[in-house]
Enzyme design. Sequence first.
Site, mmCIF file in Angstrom:
data_model
loop_
_atom_site.group_PDB
_atom_site.id
_atom_site.type_symbol
_atom_site.label_atom_id
_atom_site.label_comp_id
_atom_site.label_asym_id
_atom_site.label_seq_id
_atom_site.Cartn_x
_atom_site.Cartn_y
_atom_site.Cartn_z
ATOM 1 C CG HIS A 96 -2.008 1.009 1.149
ATOM 2 N ND1 HIS A 96 -1.794 2.334 1.401
ATOM 3 C CD2 HIS A 96 -3.305 0.903 0.793
ATOM 4 C CE1 HIS A 96 -2.927 3.007 1.217
ATOM 5 N NE2 HIS A 96 -3.863 2.148 0.837
ATOM 6 C CD GLU A 166 -5.445 1.298 -3.187
ATOM 7 O OE1 GLU A 166 -6.624 1.339 -2.844
ATOM 8 O OE2 GLU A 166 -4.510 1.525 -2.404
HETATM 9 C C1 PEP Z 1 -6.912 3.343 0.137
HETATM 10 O O1 PEP Z 1 -6.344 3.977 1.010
HETATM 11 O O2 PEP Z 1 -6.440 2.267 -0.254
HETATM 12 C C2 PEP Z 1 -8.123 3.884 -0.472
HETATM 13 C C3 PEP Z 1 -8.538 3.379 -1.592
HETATM 14 O O3 PEP Z 1 -8.740 4.914 0.209
HETATM 15 P P1 PEP Z 1 -10.091 5.689 -0.216
HETATM 16 O O4 PEP Z 1 -11.093 4.663 -0.632
HETATM 17 O O5 PEP Z 1 -10.486 6.412 1.009
HETATM 18 O O6 PEP Z 1 -9.708 6.596 -1.354
#
Ligand code: PEP
Length: 251
Positions: A96, A166
């Site tokens: 992450h 992400e």
């Molecule tokens: C995350 O931190 O992995 C994330 C996706 O956060 P959010 O959904 O709050 O953007």
Amino acid sequence: MKQRKLIVGNWKMNPESKDEARKIASDVKRAMKNIRKTNVVICPPFVYLSPLSGVSKGNLFLGAQNANAERLGALTGEVSFSELYQFNVRFVILGHSERRKMGETDEIINKKIKSVVSSGLNAIVCVGESVRDRNGDYFGFIRSQIHSALKDVNRKFLDRIIIAYEPLWAIGAKEAMQPRDLLETSIFIRKVLKDSYGSLSESIQILYGGAVDKINCAQLIEEGNVSGFLVGRESLRPKDFIEIIKIADQI
Ligand code: PEP
């Protein structure tokens, strides 16, 4: 092959009390009775894993947000994957961006992934660029993050790997990525995996994470060609999280 949907809730360092944690988990558990085609993973902080170990049942699983690659040893403050396994933890989020910021390198992440999958757990491997430059250099960045993360991972464990794409600029943001941009990136990730592993790569699920909510989730799944989400903020609001799960389940 149509994959089951997978919705992962990353609670990060929340909520503040064990009672709140219990309440969120039991609300989600109750809602799972009507969910047929979707697996859900909740990833609370370590200390809540033991009190919540009973919630994992059927298509609801417990996940951790980190662990150490070693099995045991003189590693003050660390927790191993085999220790987590005993508390019904079956998934671990790795790579992450918040942990990368704390100093986790590609090498450390790769070591952890190998340790997770050989301990019988599933690795949710986060990748994603911090900026989208006009030249498209971010594609090369994503490719190299995937290659380093999966370096020398035994092919027999590929079905325990999940890629969570992400883009850093969408995490914690007001708006998620546009579904058409997600589609382009998910096709690219699928190709990177296929180039390395051929048809074996088909078992690897691709999730999206970054400002997912009950409003944008249907379009992101339908048009973005992902099989689920890694959800941050909304996973702490049981009503909204359950809504996302229900919507995903109907697609
Ligand atoms: C995350 O931190 O992995 C994330 C996706 O956060 P959010 O959904 O709050 O953007």
